[in-house]
Design a protein around this motif. Structure first.
Motif, PDB file in Angstrom:
ATOM      1  N   GLU A 106      11.470  59.644  -1.685  1.00  0.00           N
ATOM      2  CA  GLU A 106       9.461  60.520  -2.553  1.00  0.00           C
ATOM      3  C   GLU A 106       9.489  61.761  -1.540  1.00  0.00           C
ATOM      4  O   GLU A 106       8.656  62.357  -2.100  1.00  0.00           O
ATOM      5  CB  GLU A 106       8.767  59.087  -3.164  1.00  0.00           C
ATOM      6  CG  GLU A 106       8.339  58.346  -3.625  1.00  0.00           C
ATOM      7  CD  GLU A 106       7.791  56.515  -3.099  1.00  0.00           C
ATOM      8  OE1 GLU A 106       7.807  55.797  -3.794  1.00  0.00           O
ATOM      9  OE2 GLU A 106       7.264  56.674  -2.486  1.00  0.00           O
ATOM     10  N   CYS A 107       9.287  61.621  -0.369  1.00  0.00           N
ATOM     11  CA  CYS A 107       9.022  62.519   1.155  1.00  0.00           C
ATOM     12  C   CYS A 107      10.395  63.657   1.006  1.00  0.00           C
ATOM     13  O   CYS A 107      10.223  64.524   1.750  1.00  0.00           O
ATOM     14  CB  CYS A 107       8.883  62.329   1.487  1.00  0.00           C
ATOM     15  SG  CYS A 107       7.536  61.311   2.067  1.00  0.00           S
ATOM     16  N   SER A 108      11.443  63.887  -0.266  1.00  0.00           N
ATOM     17  CA  SER A 108      12.231  64.315  -0.199  1.00  0.00           C
ATOM     18  C   SER A 108      13.451  64.447   1.717  1.00  0.00           C
ATOM     19  O   SER A 108      13.536  65.327   1.742  1.00  0.00           O
ATOM     20  CB  SER A 108      11.352  65.831  -0.886  1.00  0.00           C
ATOM     21  OG  SER A 108      11.939  65.772  -1.543  1.00  0.00           O
ATOM     22  N   HIS A 109      12.866  63.452   2.036  1.00  0.00           N
ATOM     23  CA  HIS A 109      13.681  63.093   3.464  1.00  0.00           C
ATOM     24  C   HIS A 109      14.593  62.462   3.019  1.00  0.00           C
ATOM     25  O   HIS A 109      15.449  62.240   2.265  1.00  0.00           O
ATOM     26  CB  HIS A 109      12.403  62.026   3.856  1.00  0.00           C
ATOM     27  CG  HIS A 109      12.557  61.904   5.042  1.00  0.00           C
ATOM     28  ND1 HIS A 109      14.019  61.328   6.365  1.00  0.00           N
ATOM     29  CD2 HIS A 109      12.588  62.458   6.524  1.00  0.00           C
ATOM     30  CE1 HIS A 109      13.698  61.012   6.973  1.00  0.00           C
ATOM     31  NE2 HIS A 109      13.010  62.149   7.826  1.00  0.00           N
ATOM     32  N   ALA A 110      15.966  62.882   4.167  1.00  0.00           N
ATOM     33  CA  ALA A 110      17.273  62.440   4.712  1.00  0.00           C
ATOM     34  C   ALA A 110      17.378  60.982   4.626  1.00  0.00           C
ATOM     35  O   ALA A 110      19.000  59.737   4.761  1.00  0.00           O
ATOM     36  CB  ALA A 110      18.309  63.037   5.198  1.00  0.00           C
ATOM     37  N   GLY A 111      16.612  59.998   5.034  1.00  0.00           N
ATOM     38  CA  GLY A 111      16.469  59.103   5.323  1.00  0.00           C
ATOM     39  C   GLY A 111      16.478  58.484   6.551  1.00  0.00           C
ATOM     40  O   GLY A 111      16.635  59.559   8.011  1.00  0.00           O
ATOM     41  N   LEU A 112      16.115  57.475   6.356  1.00  0.00           N
ATOM     42  CA  LEU A 112      16.725  56.371   8.244  1.00  0.00           C
ATOM     43  C   LEU A 112      17.812  56.808   8.836  1.00  0.00           C
ATOM     44  O   LEU A 112      18.235  56.711  10.545  1.00  0.00           O
ATOM     45  CB  LEU A 112      16.294  54.970   8.048  1.00  0.00           C
ATOM     46  CG  LEU A 112      15.127  54.403   7.937  1.00  0.00           C
ATOM     47  CD1 LEU A 112      14.564  54.854   6.789  1.00  0.00           C
ATOM     48  CD2 LEU A 112      14.792  53.231   8.692  1.00  0.00           C
ATOM     49  N   ASN A 113      18.887  57.276   8.463  1.00  0.00           N
ATOM     50  CA  ASN A 113      20.219  57.719   9.542  1.00  0.00           C
ATOM     51  C   ASN A 113      20.737  58.645   9.599  1.00  0.00           C
ATOM     52  O   ASN A 113      21.669  58.855  10.348  1.00  0.00           O
ATOM     53  CB  ASN A 113      21.453  57.168   8.044  1.00  0.00           C
ATOM     54  CG  ASN A 113      21.317  55.689   7.928  1.00  0.00           C
ATOM     55  OD1 ASN A 113      20.898  54.726   8.891  1.00  0.00           O
ATOM     56  ND2 ASN A 113      21.810  55.047   6.811  1.00  0.00           N
ATOM     57  N   CYS A 114      19.182  59.912   9.616  1.00  0.00           N
ATOM     58  CA  CYS A 114      19.762  61.339  10.053  1.00  0.00           C
ATOM     59  C   CYS A 114      19.334  61.444  10.504  1.00  0.00           C
ATOM     60  O   CYS A 114      18.411  60.406  11.511  1.00  0.00           O
ATOM     61  CB  CYS A 114      19.478  62.081   8.353  1.00  0.00           C
ATOM     62  SG  CYS A 114      16.982  62.117   8.241  1.00  0.00           S
ATOM     63  N   ASN A 115      19.290  62.808  11.691  1.00  0.00           N
ATOM     64  CA  ASN A 115      19.162  63.352  12.684  1.00  0.00           C
ATOM     65  C   ASN A 115      17.302  63.099  13.271  1.00  0.00           C
ATOM     66  O   ASN A 115      17.198  62.473  13.907  1.00  0.00           O
ATOM     67  CB  ASN A 115      19.665  64.491  13.419  1.00  0.00           C
ATOM     68  CG  ASN A 115      21.466  63.913  13.671  1.00  0.00           C
ATOM     69  OD1 ASN A 115      21.791  63.143  14.434  1.00  0.00           O
ATOM     70  ND2 ASN A 115      21.888  65.568  13.447  1.00  0.00           N
ATOM     71  N   TYR A 116      16.285  63.122  12.116  1.00  0.00           N
ATOM     72  CA  TYR A 116      15.406  63.090  12.389  1.00  0.00           C
ATOM     73  C   TYR A 116      14.817  62.001  11.142  1.00  0.00           C
ATOM     74  O   TYR A 116      14.714  62.534   9.772  1.00  0.00           O
ATOM     75  CB  TYR A 116      14.952  64.742  11.670  1.00  0.00           C
ATOM     76  CG  TYR A 116      14.975  65.901  12.817  1.00  0.00           C
ATOM     77  CD1 TYR A 116      14.462  66.459  14.128  1.00  0.00           C
ATOM     78  CD2 TYR A 116      16.343  66.602  12.858  1.00  0.00           C
ATOM     79  CE1 TYR A 116      15.179  67.325  14.787  1.00  0.00           C
ATOM     80  CE2 TYR A 116      16.489  67.389  13.150  1.00  0.00           C
ATOM     81  CZ  TYR A 116      15.861  67.613  14.430  1.00  0.00           C
ATOM     82  OH  TYR A 116      16.243  69.343  15.296  1.00  0.00           O
ATOM     83  N   TYR A 117      14.844  61.200  11.444  1.00  0.00           N
ATOM     84  CA  TYR A 117      14.559  60.528  10.936  1.00  0.00           C
ATOM     85  C   TYR A 117      12.184  59.889  10.519  1.00  0.00           C
ATOM     86  O   TYR A 117      13.255  58.755   9.382  1.00  0.00           O
ATOM     87  CB  TYR A 117      15.276  58.827  11.290  1.00  0.00           C
ATOM     88  CG  TYR A 117      14.333  59.023  12.707  1.00  0.00           C
ATOM     89  CD1 TYR A 117      13.303  58.492  13.330  1.00  0.00           C
ATOM     90  CD2 TYR A 117      15.590  58.613  13.836  1.00  0.00           C
ATOM     91  CE1 TYR A 117      13.064  58.189  14.730  1.00  0.00           C
ATOM     92  CE2 TYR A 117      15.290  58.915  15.711  1.00  0.00           C
ATOM     93  CZ  TYR A 117      14.337  58.211  15.724  1.00  0.00           C
ATOM     94  OH  TYR A 117      13.548  58.498  16.959  1.00  0.00           O
ATOM     95  N   CYS A 118      12.500  60.404  10.760  1.00  0.00           N
ATOM     96  CA  CYS A 118      10.922  59.941  10.678  1.00  0.00           C
ATOM     97  C   CYS A 118      10.133  61.575   9.797  1.00  0.00           C
ATOM     98  O   CYS A 118      10.568  62.350   9.798  1.00  0.00           O
ATOM     99  CB  CYS A 118       9.686  60.478  11.668  1.00  0.00           C
ATOM    100  SG  CYS A 118       8.049  59.763  11.488  1.00  0.00           S
ATOM    101  N   ARG A 119       9.804  60.875   8.299  1.00  0.00           N
ATOM    102  CA  ARG A 119       8.809  61.545   7.467  1.00  0.00           C
ATOM    103  C   ARG A 119       8.121  62.264   7.475  1.00  0.00           C
ATOM    104  O   ARG A 119       6.599  63.144   6.863  1.00  0.00           O
ATOM    105  CB  ARG A 119       9.210  60.446   5.993  1.00  0.00           C
ATOM    106  CG  ARG A 119       7.931  59.174   6.302  1.00  0.00           C
ATOM    107  CD  ARG A 119       7.776  58.591   4.639  1.00  0.00           C
ATOM    108  NE  ARG A 119       7.408  57.601   5.498  1.00  0.00           N
ATOM    109  CZ  ARG A 119       7.458  56.032   5.763  1.00  0.00           C
ATOM    110  NH1 ARG A 119       9.103  56.590   6.105  1.00  0.00           N
ATOM    111  NH2 ARG A 119       6.956  55.702   5.733  1.00  0.00           N
TER     112      ARG A 119
END
Length: 396
Positions: A106-119
């Motif tokens: 929903e935040c257009s975030h790459a998810g928990l497995n990416c390097n920057y994991y916090c939305r």
């Protein structure tokens, strides 16, 4: 009289229904945040909005956003039975709740497995950075690219470095990537097109995919929603972050230690005989918990977190015992249903979270890097200050 109606929006994927066990579909529900918490928990006050096994989550969310925007612009006329008069209702989205993967989407975030994991904040980086002193301490506190040569790898790197992954526009992005590969491919008797011709062809295809609309119409609809900040209005969800997150991680570690030292049977005997009268939770089914120790659900972890220090005081290393002790206090604090002194409560909660992270760093330091849910606890006090008790935005 005009009333503003804040809406709690919930979206998640469901895996079954009455007629078919495995039939994955996405559904959206809403609740009126003006209602008392006791009323919000009742099924009658949770209203079904839409569901589909075919439409993508953000397609459903786009329709939901348009419905709210239309209702907010024109207002909804209703009858107030208490005052005996017509009133106008103006709805708006208060926050969107769900599990962490859905909130990331929903935040257009790459998810928990990416390097920057916090939305919510900028914590994270490469594995080397997170293992450094500065990076470790921080845990406590695409279309343009698709038209370039080697776009697939560049888009992948872009997602990793920027943490942006917009599923609403994924179909357009994938079409451009596949077409770019096809145009640049050199086959027998057919040389690859020059880069400038490939670029022109991709731009033309891009305009056709937009179907005469704007780029804003093809990306995440929540990003442009009035009076709604998708990164600040997707609060930390306590069921998946705490019970099915940090408590589950500690449970797995403790079971490993008990099995290694052949003390699991002693733990089972103590769990069977412990006094459960003060627990405001379902009875602890000892045989089930110990037999299906890898398949427990939220209600089991909530009860275990509160009694664990009395069961393992001499079975595990002192540092692990300290972790369970602080975690038990954290679970009790987070599941407060009413907060009388907000500042005192938030100060105590913040201190307990910091104590828990410090203990975790001593007994399992690497897990703070590999499991983002520990960091999500840091933002919980801010969300409670913004929206009230954490149980309000729980999905239990």
């Amino acid at each position: 009289m005009v009333y503003a109606i804040p809406l709690i929006i919930f979206m998640d994927d469901m895996s079954g229904n009455v007629s078919k066990q495995w039939n994955k579909h996405h559904a959206i529900y809403m609740s009126n945040a003006n209602l008392p918490r006791e009323m919000l928990e009742k099924e009658f006050f949770v209203r079904f909005i839409t569901s589909s096994p075919h439409a993508a989550p953000m397609e459903l969310m786009r329709a939901m956003k348009e419905s709210i925007c239309v209702a907010a612009e024109s207002g909804i006329v209703a009858w107030d039975c208490k005052d005996g008069e017509e009133v106008m209702l103006i709805p708006y989205g208060l926050f969107v709740t769900g599990d962490n993967p859905m909130q990331a989407e929903e935040c257009s975030h790459a998810g928990l497995n990416c390097n920057y994991y916090c939305r919510t904040c900028d914590v994270g980086g490469t594995k080397e950075y997170k293992e450094s002193e500065t990076g470790y301490t921080s845990i406590f506190n695409q279309f343009e690219t698709a038209m370039l040569s080697g776009a697939s790898e560049k888009v992948k790197n872009s997602m990793s470095s920027t943490r942006i992954r917009d599923t609403a526009s994924a179909s357009i992005l994938n079409t451009l990537l596949e077409l770019g590969k096809k145009l640049r491919k050199c086959t027998a008797g057919s040389p690859a097109l020059p880069e400038n011709e490939v670029r022109i062809a991709l731009e033309k295809e891009f305009e056709q995919l937009l179907q005469g609309g704007k780029l804003d119409d093809a990306i995440n609809p929540l990003l442009g929603m009035h009076a709604f900040n998708v990164h600040m209005d997707t609060p930390t969800e306590i069921l998946h972050t705490i019970l099915l997150g940090i408590v589950k991680y500690f449970w797995g570690q403790m079971v490993f230690l008990l099995e290694k030292s052949k003390l699991l049977h002693l733990f089972q005997n103590r769990l069977e005989t412990i006094n459960k009268d003060a627990l405001n939770a379902p009875c602890l089914n000892t045989n089930y918990i110990c037999h299906y120790k890898g398949s427990l659900i939220g209600k089991h972890f909530k009860s275990l977190a509160q009694v664990m220090p009395f069961l393992i005081y001499d079975l595990v290393p002192p540092m692990v015992l300290n972790g369970w002790t602080v975690m038990g206090e954290l679970v009790v604090l987070v599941w407060h249903t009413k907060i009388t002194n907000t500042e005192f409560y938030l100060a105590k909660l913040t201190r307990t979270i910091q104590d828990f992270l410090n203990v975790t760093a001593q007994c399992m330091p690497s897990i703070l890097i590999s499991k983002p849910k520990f960091h999500f606890l840091v933002h919980l006090p801010a969300y409670i200050r913004r929206f009230g008790p954490a149980i309000t935005f729980s999905t239990e």
